[in-house]
Design an enzyme around this catalytic site. Sequence first.
Site, PDB file in Angstrom:
ATOM      1  N   CYS A 107      55.252  40.122  40.540  1.00  0.00           N
ATOM      2  CA  CYS A 107      53.874  40.202  40.075  1.00  0.00           C
ATOM      3  C   CYS A 107      53.708  41.603  39.481  1.00  0.00           C
ATOM      4  O   CYS A 107      53.826  42.591  40.198  1.00  0.00           O
ATOM      5  CB  CYS A 107      52.944  39.989  41.267  1.00  0.00           C
ATOM      6  SG  CYS A 107      51.217  40.206  40.852  1.00  0.00           S
ATOM      7  N   CYS A 118      35.410  42.497  37.604  1.00  0.00           N
ATOM      8  CA  CYS A 118      35.208  41.438  38.597  1.00  0.00           C
ATOM      9  C   CYS A 118      34.792  42.076  39.932  1.00  0.00           C
ATOM     10  O   CYS A 118      35.499  42.948  40.448  1.00  0.00           O
ATOM     11  CB  CYS A 118      36.497  40.638  38.775  1.00  0.00           C
ATOM     12  SG  CYS A 118      37.102  39.938  37.231  1.00  0.00           S
ATOM     13  N   CYS A 339      46.655  39.263  46.035  1.00  0.00           N
ATOM     14  CA  CYS A 339      45.802  39.213  44.839  1.00  0.00           C
ATOM     15  C   CYS A 339      44.547  40.036  45.037  1.00  0.00           C
ATOM     16  O   CYS A 339      43.855  39.891  46.039  1.00  0.00           O
ATOM     17  CB  CYS A 339      45.295  37.808  44.573  1.00  0.00           C
ATOM     18  SG  CYS A 339      46.497  36.649  44.031  1.00  0.00           S
TER      19      CYS A 339
HETATM   20  N1  SAH Z   1      43.259  40.269  35.109  1.00  0.00           N
HETATM   21  C1  SAH Z   1      44.017  39.109  35.308  1.00  0.00           C
HETATM   22  C2  SAH Z   1      45.188  39.268  36.264  1.00  0.00           C
HETATM   23  C3  SAH Z   1      44.973  40.060  37.545  1.00  0.00           C
HETATM   24  S1  SAH Z   1      44.207  39.348  38.947  1.00  0.00           S
HETATM   25  C4  SAH Z   1      43.129  37.956  35.763  1.00  0.00           C
HETATM   26  O1  SAH Z   1      41.967  38.198  36.000  1.00  0.00           O
HETATM   27  O2  SAH Z   1      43.591  36.841  35.789  1.00  0.00           O
HETATM   28  C5  SAH Z   1      45.152  38.041  39.560  1.00  0.00           C
HETATM   29  C6  SAH Z   1      44.306  36.991  40.274  1.00  0.00           C
HETATM   30  O3  SAH Z   1      43.760  37.470  41.516  1.00  0.00           O
HETATM   31  C7  SAH Z   1      43.098  36.562  39.444  1.00  0.00           C
HETATM   32  O4  SAH Z   1      42.954  35.176  39.507  1.00  0.00           O
HETATM   33  C8  SAH Z   1      41.951  37.236  40.174  1.00  0.00           C
HETATM   34  O5  SAH Z   1      40.723  36.616  39.922  1.00  0.00           O
HETATM   35  C9  SAH Z   1      42.407  37.117  41.611  1.00  0.00           C
HETATM   36  N2  SAH Z   1      41.727  38.031  42.531  1.00  0.00           N
HETATM   37  C10 SAH Z   1      41.149  39.212  42.260  1.00  0.00           C
HETATM   38  N3  SAH Z   1      40.642  39.751  43.387  1.00  0.00           N
HETATM   39  C11 SAH Z   1      40.923  38.895  44.381  1.00  0.00           C
HETATM   40  C12 SAH Z   1      40.691  38.908  45.797  1.00  0.00           C
HETATM   41  N4  SAH Z   1      40.075  39.928  46.383  1.00  0.00           N
HETATM   42  N5  SAH Z   1      41.125  37.850  46.513  1.00  0.00           N
HETATM   43  C13 SAH Z   1      41.786  36.836  45.927  1.00  0.00           C
HETATM   44  N6  SAH Z   1      42.041  36.765  44.622  1.00  0.00           N
HETATM   45  C14 SAH Z   1      41.609  37.785  43.848  1.00  0.00           C
END
Ligand code: SAH
Length: 347
Positions: A107, A118, A339
């Site tokens: 990853c 976000c 994640c």
């Molecule tokens: N910017 C890209 C890739 C990075 S995040 C994107 O948004 O897809 C990878 C994944 O983890 C994304 O689906 C994101 O929404 C999720 N994610 C972010 N914060 C998280 C959290 N605290 N718990 C679980 N998933 C999360």
Amino acid sequence: MQTEKKDIRALSKDQLRDFFVVNNDKAFRGNQVYEWLWSKGAHHFEDMTNISKETRAMLEGNFVINHIKVDTMQRSEDGTVKNAVRLHDGLVVESVLIPTNTRTTACVSSQVGCSLDCNFCATAKLKRMRNLEPAEIYDQVIAIDKESRLYYNHPLSNIVFMGMGEPLMNYNNVIKAIDMITSNDGLGMSPKRITVSTSGVPKMIKKLADDEVKFKLAVSLHSAIDEIRSRIMPFSANFPLTELRESLEYWYKKTKSKITYEYVVWKDINDNTASIDALVKFCKHVPCKVNLIEYNPIDDGEFQQASEQSINAYIKALEANDIVAKVRRSRGKDIDAACGQLANKEA
Ligand code: SAH
């Protein structure tokens, strides 16, 4: 004071060949050096043993090789490995190796910090400091490939762009890195084993389709209702779901490649029937599957994982509509490698 030398890996193979021709050498020398830089992963010009001493000195005078350095490596109880990766200018990003019985997945990060906001993601709190260069993305993959061989006795099998950053906001460099990863000059990995995850930037999704990329696409959806989505992912107010949907239809029409939606179910946010119905409806537009990701709490406690029951309600509704849904349990939580937890805590 020394003027800053250019990173030689910013040059394409053709540019490197031209450089040697301009400097009264053979274009072929460019191929040799290129091989050292990419497939042999040389960190220093002096490692290039089939290149003459004079030529190495000349390269040294003109260029640097900006390699990443794995500063700290942490191993989780579940086998997940997290690398804190120091870049040549001192900034740090993180990348993760996720082992399962059948594969190892890297990853990787695409930006230092993130362009987006976000509310549930720890990386978003860092803000974007800069984009990663293609070589900096490539090096993260190489480092994890080495760890995969060392700890799991086989090469890296998959790559996901789900580390720090929004890959489609660093479009050109991500594409160049993937070209190198898939090229025989680099790792020679199949693009089918690579997934780029985006929070959903419609214009760039269309560009991916126009560029006929061969890797897979994942979209962090989290809600198929505009009002909820723009509350938890504020930037998405600029990209209404109809626009996102159109870009995904365009993607599928051009690539015939199924989309994966990433979706976290949170208590009192999207654990309701209206959200489930909206997701089912959204999924019907383009062939897809849904990964229900377990929420990894970040410090402020604003978001909480929904109940098992709510998640089961999602699965039931999706399956009743022939949409494949999987629950993705998080890995590496004890070392903040899951994640949304990548936030350079150790740096
Ligand atoms: N910017 C890209 C890739 C990075 S995040 C994107 O948004 O897809 C990878 C994944 O983890 C994304 O689906 C994101 O929404 C999720 N994610 C972010 N914060 C998280 C959290 N605290 N718990 C679980 N998933 C999360």
